[in-house]
Design an enzyme around this catalytic site. Structure first.
Site, PDB file in Angstrom:
ATOM      1  N   GLY A 155       0.845  -1.182   0.000  1.00 56.29           N
ATOM      2  CA  GLY A 155       0.000   0.000   0.000  1.00 56.29           C
ATOM      3  C   GLY A 155       0.877   1.227   0.000  1.00 56.29           C
ATOM      4  O   GLY A 155       2.067   1.168  -0.344  1.00 56.29           O
ATOM      5  N   ILE A 157       2.261   2.964   2.449  1.00 59.73           N
ATOM      6  CA  ILE A 157       3.440   2.881   3.317  1.00 59.73           C
ATOM      7  C   ILE A 157       4.455   1.892   2.765  1.00 59.73           C
ATOM      8  O   ILE A 157       5.663   2.151   2.760  1.00 59.73           O
ATOM      9  CB  ILE A 157       3.015   2.489   4.745  1.00 59.73           C
ATOM     10  CG1 ILE A 157       2.230   3.637   5.392  1.00 59.73           C
ATOM     11  CG2 ILE A 157       4.232   2.128   5.592  1.00 59.73           C
ATOM     12  CD1 ILE A 157       1.610   3.291   6.727  1.00 59.73           C
ATOM     13  N   ARG A 177      -1.569  -8.596  -1.860  1.00 55.47           N
ATOM     14  CA  ARG A 177      -2.679  -9.488  -2.214  1.00 55.47           C
ATOM     15  C   ARG A 177      -3.390  -9.051  -3.488  1.00 55.47           C
ATOM     16  O   ARG A 177      -3.978  -9.870  -4.176  1.00 55.47           O
ATOM     17  CB  ARG A 177      -3.664  -9.569  -1.041  1.00 55.47           C
ATOM     18  CG  ARG A 177      -3.098 -10.336   0.164  1.00 55.47           C
ATOM     19  CD  ARG A 177      -4.112 -10.423   1.282  1.00 55.47           C
ATOM     20  NE  ARG A 177      -4.403  -9.105   1.840  1.00 55.47           N
ATOM     21  CZ  ARG A 177      -5.367  -8.878   2.714  1.00 55.47           C
ATOM     22  NH1 ARG A 177      -6.151  -9.875   3.109  1.00 55.47           N
ATOM     23  NH2 ARG A 177      -5.563  -7.667   3.192  1.00 55.47           N
ATOM     24  N   ARG A 237       0.119  -3.504  12.477  1.00 57.72           N
ATOM     25  CA  ARG A 237      -0.594  -3.640  13.735  1.00 57.72           C
ATOM     26  C   ARG A 237      -0.108  -4.916  14.403  1.00 57.72           C
ATOM     27  O   ARG A 237       0.292  -5.873  13.721  1.00 57.72           O
ATOM     28  CB  ARG A 237      -2.115  -3.711  13.534  1.00 57.72           C
ATOM     29  CG  ARG A 237      -2.771  -2.392  13.150  1.00 57.72           C
ATOM     30  CD  ARG A 237      -2.795  -1.412  14.319  1.00 57.72           C
ATOM     31  NE  ARG A 237      -3.607  -0.230  14.051  1.00 57.72           N
ATOM     32  CZ  ARG A 237      -3.147   0.904  13.547  1.00 57.72           C
ATOM     33  NH1 ARG A 237      -1.863   0.998  13.232  1.00 57.72           N
ATOM     34  NH2 ARG A 237      -3.945   1.939  13.354  1.00 57.72           N
ATOM     35  N   GLU A 266      -1.547  -3.263  23.664  1.00 56.88           N
ATOM     36  CA  GLU A 266      -0.817  -2.026  23.948  1.00 56.88           C
ATOM     37  C   GLU A 266      -1.478  -1.259  25.085  1.00 56.88           C
ATOM     38  O   GLU A 266      -2.707  -1.160  25.120  1.00 56.88           O
ATOM     39  CB  GLU A 266      -0.754  -1.153  22.681  1.00 56.88           C
ATOM     40  CG  GLU A 266      -0.006  -1.818  21.534  1.00 56.88           C
ATOM     41  CD  GLU A 266       0.038  -0.969  20.264  1.00 56.88           C
ATOM     42  OE1 GLU A 266      -0.488   0.159  20.277  1.00 56.88           O
ATOM     43  OE2 GLU A 266       0.603  -1.441  19.268  1.00 56.88           O
ATOM     44  N   HIS A 285       4.677   2.296  19.668  1.00 61.54           N
ATOM     45  CA  HIS A 285       3.702   2.665  18.642  1.00 61.54           C
ATOM     46  C   HIS A 285       3.696   4.187  18.433  1.00 61.54           C
ATOM     47  O   HIS A 285       2.645   4.817  18.364  1.00 61.54           O
ATOM     48  CB  HIS A 285       2.293   2.175  19.007  1.00 61.54           C
ATOM     49  CG  HIS A 285       1.383   2.047  17.820  1.00 61.54           C
ATOM     50  ND1 HIS A 285       0.269   1.255  17.805  1.00 61.54           N
ATOM     51  CD2 HIS A 285       1.429   2.626  16.578  1.00 61.54           C
ATOM     52  CE1 HIS A 285      -0.342   1.334  16.631  1.00 61.54           C
ATOM     53  NE2 HIS A 285       0.354   2.155  15.871  1.00 61.54           N
TER      54      HIS A 285
END
Length: 326
Positions: A155, A157, A177, A237, A266, A285
């Site tokens: 994507g 990023i 994908r 994530r 988290e 994070h």
């Protein structure tokens, strides 16, 4: 309405100034919720036209007031896995995020982790602080010349990360994908099936979006395909990687190292075995939180809020409700 987790009642946030004055200048009234909460309640949003979700607060079907007044859920950042977009679509609530604004900061975070891992930077910092210079010979780094970086998830990023890695002169393998052949060709990414990316890479970077189909996307089977000398970097994530399986492989030497900015839970618990491992670089994070990150994301989010308030379509739209901007 602004969620309370990352903000104070006066509008100050952990990110710094996110430009709420621009909302005021545009004639929009705002306030911060009175309490921190994991899942937003309908009664909290009953008098709101929009909600700015600063943290990881969940927006579910039950969060949407029956009044129909709520029209817009804006996420401060790229990820929207905590927002039930299907429920929002059914109820005519627009969901926006800020993917363009986070691409460069997160890609820079990957590069930081890549170099920290290759040079054992965290351990070497500790050796100096603790006066253990004599141990430095045990922590010889791994040169990057000729290294292969595999990127799982191409994507925004992932592609931005690939550009930065290629600029370092490194080979980049990629898996996505859906088709990314055009984008990959323009950057110099060699597209491969997932199992080949994992097996051939010295560093595997995980940037896939978190959703129902990507939970433990990198699990025990996938980790077993990686070289013993390889390292994994996760800026997606925590749930995308099987943290227990990863910890086991890092602990017994079946994987050389990991750079983690995200975790299954988290904050990371103080008794997590990851904390004791010398071959892991950990960040809370927030590795991409820079002044430039705040400025870019703030500009994008504020622009979306103002646009929707004026009946205009914002630039970054996650869903398209049947009643969009009517």
């Amino acid at each position: 309405m602004i969620t309370r987790g990352y903000a104070q009642p006066d509008g100050s946030t952990v990110f710094g100034d996110i430009g709420l004055s621009r909302l005021t200048d545009a004639g929009l009234a705002w306030r911060v919720l009175d309490e921190e909460i994991e899942e937003l309640r309908a009664d909290q949003l009953d008098d709101a036209d929009a909600v700015l979700v600063l943290g990881h607060e969940r927006v579910t079907a039950e969060s949407i007031p029956a009044s129909g007044r709520l029209r817009h859920v804006a996420r401060f950042g790229a990820g929207f896995d905590a927002v039930d977009t299907e429920a929002c679509t059914r109820r005519g609530v627009l969901v926006t995020n800020a993917p363009d604004a986070v691409r460069r900061p997160v890609a820079d975070s990957v590069i930081a982790l890549l170099y920290a891992l290759s040079h054992h930077l965290v351990v070497k910092d500790r050796l100096v602080r603790e006066g253990r210079w004599a141990e430095r010979e045990a922590w010889r780094g791994s040169g990057l010349t000729g290294a292969t970086v595999g990127i799982v998830g191409l994507g925004g990023i992932g592609l931005e990360t690939a550009r930065r890695v290629r600029a370092q002169g490194l080979r980049v393998l990629g898996y996505n994908r859906s088709d990314r052949s055009r984008e990959a060709a323009g950057i110099g990414i060699e597209l491969r099936p997932l199992h080949e990316v994992l097996a051939e890479s010295d560093y595997v970077v995980v940037t896939v979006a978190a959703n129902a189909g990507t939970q433990h996307f990198i699990g025990e089977r996938e980790l077993a395909l990686m070289r013993q000398t390889a390292r994994l970097i996760n800026v997606s994530r925590g749930v995308v990687v099987d943290e227990e399986a990863l910890t086991a492989r890092l602990s017994d030497g079946r994987l050389a190292g990991a750079g983690l900015d995200v975790f299954a839970e988290e904050p990371l618990k103080s008794d997590s075995p990851l904390i004791a491992l010398n071959n892991v670089v950990l960040a809370p994070h927030s590795l991409c939180w820079t002044d430039q990150y705040t400025a870019a994301v703030s500009a994008s989010v504020v622009a979306s809020l103002i646009a929707v308030s004026r009946g205009e379509q914002p630039d970054e739209v996650v869903n398209v409700p049947p009643t969009l901007l009517t």
